[in-house]
Structure formats: C-alpha cells, structure tokens
Write a protein that holds these residues in place. Structure first.
Motif, PDB file in Angstrom:
ATOM      1  N   THR A  79       0.829  -1.204   0.000  1.00  0.00           N
ATOM      2  CA  THR A  79       0.000   0.000   0.000  1.00  0.00           C
ATOM      3  C   THR A  79       0.866   1.258   0.000  1.00  0.00           C
ATOM      4  OG1 THR A  79      -1.758  -1.170   1.166  1.00  0.00           O
ATOM      5  CG2 THR A  79      -1.811   1.231   1.251  1.00  0.00           C
ATOM      6  N   ILE A  80       1.884   1.252   0.836  1.00  0.00           N
ATOM      7  CA  ILE A  80       2.770   2.423   0.904  1.00  0.00           C
ATOM      8  C   ILE A  80       3.484   2.622  -0.424  1.00  0.00           C
ATOM      9  CG2 ILE A  80       4.885   3.311   1.968  1.00  0.00           C
ATOM     10  CD1 ILE A  80       3.880   2.065   4.612  1.00  0.00           C
ATOM     11  N   SER A  81       3.984   1.551  -1.023  1.00  0.00           N
ATOM     12  CA  SER A  81       4.703   1.704  -2.291  1.00  0.00           C
ATOM     13  C   SER A  81       3.778   2.209  -3.386  1.00  0.00           C
ATOM     14  CB  SER A  81       5.377   0.396  -2.703  1.00  0.00           C
ATOM     15  OG  SER A  81       4.423  -0.580  -3.039  1.00  0.00           O
ATOM     16  N   ASN A  82       2.538   1.716  -3.421  1.00  0.00           N
ATOM     17  CA  ASN A  82       1.587   2.202  -4.427  1.00  0.00           C
ATOM     18  C   ASN A  82       1.163   3.646  -4.174  1.00  0.00           C
ATOM     19  OD1 ASN A  82       1.597  -0.114  -5.934  1.00  0.00           O
ATOM     20  ND2 ASN A  82      -0.274  -0.944  -5.054  1.00  0.00           N
ATOM     21  N   THR A  83       1.203   4.066  -2.928  1.00  0.00           N
ATOM     22  CA  THR A  83       0.837   5.440  -2.598  1.00  0.00           C
ATOM     23  C   THR A  83       1.985   6.390  -2.895  1.00  0.00           C
ATOM     24  OG1 THR A  83      -0.615   4.623  -0.850  1.00  0.00           O
ATOM     25  CG2 THR A  83       0.014   6.939  -0.745  1.00  0.00           C
ATOM     26  N   VAL A  84       3.189   5.994  -2.606  1.00  0.00           N
ATOM     27  CA  VAL A  84       4.358   6.869  -2.761  1.00  0.00           C
ATOM     28  C   VAL A  84       4.783   6.997  -4.221  1.00  0.00           C
ATOM     29  CG1 VAL A  84       6.818   7.045  -2.212  1.00  0.00           C
ATOM     30  CG2 VAL A  84       5.179   6.515  -0.421  1.00  0.00           C
ATOM     31  N   GLU A  85       4.612   5.946  -4.987  1.00  0.00           N
ATOM     32  CA  GLU A  85       5.115   5.929  -6.362  1.00  0.00           C
ATOM     33  C   GLU A  85       4.688   7.137  -7.204  1.00  0.00           C
ATOM     34  OE1 GLU A  85       5.449   2.870 -10.131  1.00  0.00           O
ATOM     35  OE2 GLU A  85       4.009   2.455  -8.547  1.00  0.00           O
ATOM     36  N   GLY A  89       7.684  11.117  -9.038  1.00  0.00           N
ATOM     37  CA  GLY A  89       7.817  11.984 -10.211  1.00  0.00           C
ATOM     38  C   GLY A  89       7.671  13.455  -9.841  1.00  0.00           C
ATOM     39  N   VAL A  90       6.794  13.738  -8.921  1.00  0.00           N
ATOM     40  CA  VAL A  90       6.604  15.122  -8.457  1.00  0.00           C
ATOM     41  C   VAL A  90       7.886  15.610  -7.792  1.00  0.00           C
ATOM     42  CG1 VAL A  90       5.302  16.598  -6.873  1.00  0.00           C
ATOM     43  CG2 VAL A  90       4.111  14.828  -8.190  1.00  0.00           C
ATOM     44  N   MET A  91       8.475  14.784  -6.955  1.00  0.00           N
ATOM     45  CA  MET A  91       9.733  15.168  -6.292  1.00  0.00           C
ATOM     46  C   MET A  91      10.848  15.378  -7.314  1.00  0.00           C
ATOM     47  SD  MET A  91       9.781  12.849  -2.835  1.00  0.00           S
ATOM     48  CE  MET A  91      11.481  13.216  -2.555  1.00  0.00           C
ATOM     49  N   ASP A  92      10.922  14.501  -8.317  1.00  0.00           N
ATOM     50  CA  ASP A  92      11.930  14.672  -9.374  1.00  0.00           C
ATOM     51  C   ASP A  92      11.780  16.024 -10.058  1.00  0.00           C
ATOM     52  OD1 ASP A  92      12.852  12.129  -8.799  1.00  0.00           O
ATOM     53  OD2 ASP A  92      11.755  11.179 -10.471  1.00  0.00           O
ATOM     54  N   ASN A  93      10.533  16.377 -10.359  1.00  0.00           N
ATOM     55  CA  ASN A  93      10.302  17.661 -11.039  1.00  0.00           C
ATOM     56  C   ASN A  93      10.625  18.852 -10.142  1.00  0.00           C
ATOM     57  OD1 ASN A  93       9.616  16.521 -13.488  1.00  0.00           O
ATOM     58  ND2 ASN A  93       7.446  16.376 -12.962  1.00  0.00           N
ATOM     59  N   PHE A  94      10.378  18.740  -8.836  1.00  0.00           N
ATOM     60  CA  PHE A  94      10.773  19.816  -7.918  1.00  0.00           C
ATOM     61  C   PHE A  94      12.298  19.960  -7.905  1.00  0.00           C
ATOM     62  CE2 PHE A  94       6.633  19.801  -5.500  1.00  0.00           C
ATOM     63  CZ  PHE A  94       6.376  21.148  -5.677  1.00  0.00           C
ATOM     64  N   GLN A  95      13.007  18.856  -7.898  1.00  0.00           N
ATOM     65  CA  GLN A  95      14.471  18.916  -7.912  1.00  0.00           C
ATOM     66  C   GLN A  95      14.986  19.535  -9.210  1.00  0.00           C
ATOM     67  OE1 GLN A  95      15.470  14.834  -7.111  1.00  0.00           O
ATOM     68  NE2 GLN A  95      15.364  15.112  -4.893  1.00  0.00           N
ATOM     69  N   LEU A  96      14.365  19.190 -10.310  1.00  0.00           N
ATOM     70  CA  LEU A  96      14.752  19.804 -11.592  1.00  0.00           C
ATOM     71  C   LEU A  96      14.460  21.301 -11.580  1.00  0.00           C
ATOM     72  CD1 LEU A  96      13.513  17.121 -14.155  1.00  0.00           C
ATOM     73  CD2 LEU A  96      15.886  17.715 -13.612  1.00  0.00           C
ATOM     74  N   ALA A  97      13.330  21.697 -10.999  1.00  0.00           N
ATOM     75  CA  ALA A  97      12.972  23.115 -10.938  1.00  0.00           C
ATOM     76  C   ALA A  97      13.982  23.890 -10.097  1.00  0.00           C
ATOM     77  CB  ALA A  97      11.568  23.284 -10.361  1.00  0.00           C
ATOM     78  N   GLU A 112       3.435  25.363 -11.575  1.00  0.00           N
ATOM     79  CA  GLU A 112       2.039  25.067 -11.918  1.00  0.00           C
ATOM     80  C   GLU A 112       1.921  23.669 -12.536  1.00  0.00           C
ATOM     81  OE1 GLU A 112       0.878  28.369 -14.380  1.00  0.00           O
ATOM     82  OE2 GLU A 112       0.398  29.634 -12.652  1.00  0.00           O
ATOM     83  N   LEU A 113       2.884  23.292 -13.370  1.00  0.00           N
ATOM     84  CA  LEU A 113       2.879  21.950 -13.956  1.00  0.00           C
ATOM     85  C   LEU A 113       3.072  20.880 -12.874  1.00  0.00           C
ATOM     86  CD1 LEU A 113       4.930  22.491 -17.238  1.00  0.00           C
ATOM     87  CD2 LEU A 113       2.479  22.026 -17.030  1.00  0.00           C
ATOM     88  N   ILE A 114       3.950  21.181 -11.927  1.00  0.00           N
ATOM     89  CA  ILE A 114       4.185  20.234 -10.827  1.00  0.00           C
ATOM     90  C   ILE A 114       2.927  20.105  -9.966  1.00  0.00           C
ATOM     91  CG2 ILE A 114       5.512  19.810  -8.716  1.00  0.00           C
ATOM     92  CD1 ILE A 114       7.906  21.150 -10.157  1.00  0.00           C
ATOM     93  N   LEU A 115       2.255  21.217  -9.718  1.00  0.00           N
ATOM     94  CA  LEU A 115       1.009  21.188  -8.948  1.00  0.00           C
ATOM     95  C   LEU A 115      -0.036  20.346  -9.671  1.00  0.00           C
ATOM     96  CD1 LEU A 115      -0.627  22.132  -6.518  1.00  0.00           C
ATOM     97  CD2 LEU A 115      -1.246  24.174  -7.816  1.00  0.00           C
ATOM     98  N   LYS A 116      -0.127  20.500 -10.979  1.00  0.00           N
ATOM     99  CA  LYS A 116      -1.064  19.692 -11.772  1.00  0.00           C
ATOM    100  C   LYS A 116      -0.703  18.206 -11.656  1.00  0.00           C
ATOM    101  CE  LYS A 116      -3.916  18.821 -15.327  1.00  0.00           C
ATOM    102  NZ  LYS A 116      -4.563  17.601 -14.969  1.00  0.00           N
ATOM    103  N   GLN A 117       0.590  17.897 -11.717  1.00  0.00           N
ATOM    104  CA  GLN A 117       1.044  16.517 -11.574  1.00  0.00           C
ATOM    105  C   GLN A 117       0.673  15.969 -10.188  1.00  0.00           C
ATOM    106  OE1 GLN A 117       5.301  16.060 -11.849  1.00  0.00           O
ATOM    107  NE2 GLN A 117       5.148  13.885 -12.356  1.00  0.00           N
ATOM    108  N   MET A 118       0.804  16.794  -9.165  1.00  0.00           N
ATOM    109  CA  MET A 118       0.452  16.400  -7.794  1.00  0.00           C
ATOM    110  C   MET A 118      -1.056  16.148  -7.687  1.00  0.00           C
ATOM    111  SD  MET A 118       1.598  15.951  -4.662  1.00  0.00           S
ATOM    112  CE  MET A 118       2.764  17.012  -3.900  1.00  0.00           C
ATOM    113  N   GLU A 119      -1.853  17.016  -8.274  1.00  0.00           N
ATOM    114  CA  GLU A 119      -3.310  16.831  -8.241  1.00  0.00           C
ATOM    115  C   GLU A 119      -3.707  15.540  -8.951  1.00  0.00           C
ATOM    116  OE1 GLU A 119      -4.616  20.511  -9.974  1.00  0.00           O
ATOM    117  OE2 GLU A 119      -4.665  21.541  -8.032  1.00  0.00           O
TER     118      GLU A 119
END
Length: 189
Positions: A79-85, A89-97, A112-119
């Motif tokens: 459950t945790i792995s399916n939730t975190v997965e 990608g969101v964390m990767d994009n924050f690091q790139l930003a 804004e793109l990262i927020l959309k990805q998070m949503e």
C-alpha cells in the motif's frame, strides 16, 4: 463329607469350599486387574493422541499467527509503495525546478505543472478537493476562519479558500479553511 465333618463345620460357622470354587474366586481379582490395566492403557493411548493433537494445533496456530503478521506487513508495504510511487515523479520535477536557471515566470509555469502533476497523483488515489468558493458553508467539510461583511452574496456562502480541504471518496481527510459571507440583510437557515 461325613456327617461328623458337616457338624463340625456348622459349629465353627465356616463353610468348606470345594477346590474348584477356590480357584474361580482367586482368578476373579486377576481378571479385574487385567481389565483395569487394559482400560488404563487405552486411556493413556487416548491421552497421548490428544496431547499430540494439541501440540499440532498449537504449532498450526503459531504458524497462522506468524503468516498473518507477515501478510499484514506485506500488505502495508504494498500500500505504501503504491501510494508513494506517483509522488516520486513530483519530487523529481521539484528537484529539476530547483536546478533550473530561468525567469520567475518560467519557474512559476514549472511549479504550476508540478502542482497539476500532484493533483493527478492525488486523483489516482481517489483523493478529491473539497468544494469551496461559491458553495454554501458546510461545517462537516469547511472550517470558517472568519467572515466578510457583504450584501452581494448570500449569508454563509464561501467567498475565499485559505487552505484546500481534501476527502477520500466520502471520508474527510481535512476540512477546508474558508472565509464566508456575512449578509446581515438575509436570515440564515
């Protein structure tokens, strides 16, 4: 037996037993002992079977308990792995930003793109935002931080969202923090 012997026996009050009768009465206790011994052996056998069965049941119970603990841990990890997965990608994009050299407008567009990805990640987990601005105040899903005096909007209508609230299916995760309309000219329900 003669009459003299018979008389003597009557006087002593003892009966003279025939040899066959003596032999039968002596074997009777031996048969009783062997019967009790056989019954005892049978009961010991049953006891040993029951003790063996008890030991097996205890071992099965311990194995089932250990298996249940392992299955629960595996389910939690799954459950945790399916939730975190989706959030990796969101964390990767924050690091790139953070590494990017760009204008404030480019950075804003990236966020804004990262927020959309998070949503989208939250939507994939059946997490939805609580409806706020324009909705009627509902204390089950909204938490009012204040009110704004107005005559343009109906009383207790949500005018501003301060912090977004979320629910998973119908269960509230956290209420939305909002400011509501206070219209003195209108009576609230």
């Amino acid at each position: 037996m003669g009459s003299k012997d018979k008389m003597q026996d009557e006087m002593t009050g003892q009966e003279i037993l025939e040899p066959e009768m003596v032999a039968d009465s002596a074997t009777e206790p031996i048969h009783e002992v062997s019967r009790v011994q056989a019954e005892l052996d049978q009961l010991k056998g049953e006891r040993d079977q029951l003790l063996d069965r008890l030991a097996r049941l205890q071992a099965e119970f311990d194995n089932a308990r250990k298996r249940e603990v392992k299955e629960r841990a595996d389910a939690r990890d799954y459950t945790i792995s399916n939730t975190v997965e989706p959030f990796l990608g969101v964390m990767d994009n924050f690091q790139l930003a953070l590494k990017a050299d760009g204008t404030a407008e480019q950075l804003r567009g990236g966020v804004e793109l990262i927020l959309k990805q998070m949503e989208d990640a939250l939507k994939g987990l059946n997490v939805q935002a609580v409806e706020t601005v324009g909705a009627q105040f509902d204390p089950r899903i909204h938490e009012a931080l204040g009110s704004i005096e107005t005559k343009e909007f109906p009383d207790h209508q949500v005018l501003e969202e301060i912090r977004r609230g979320y629910k998973i299916r119908e269960k509230l995760l956290r209420p939305a923090l909002v400011r509501i309309a206070a219209n003195a000219g209108q009576v609230s329900d």
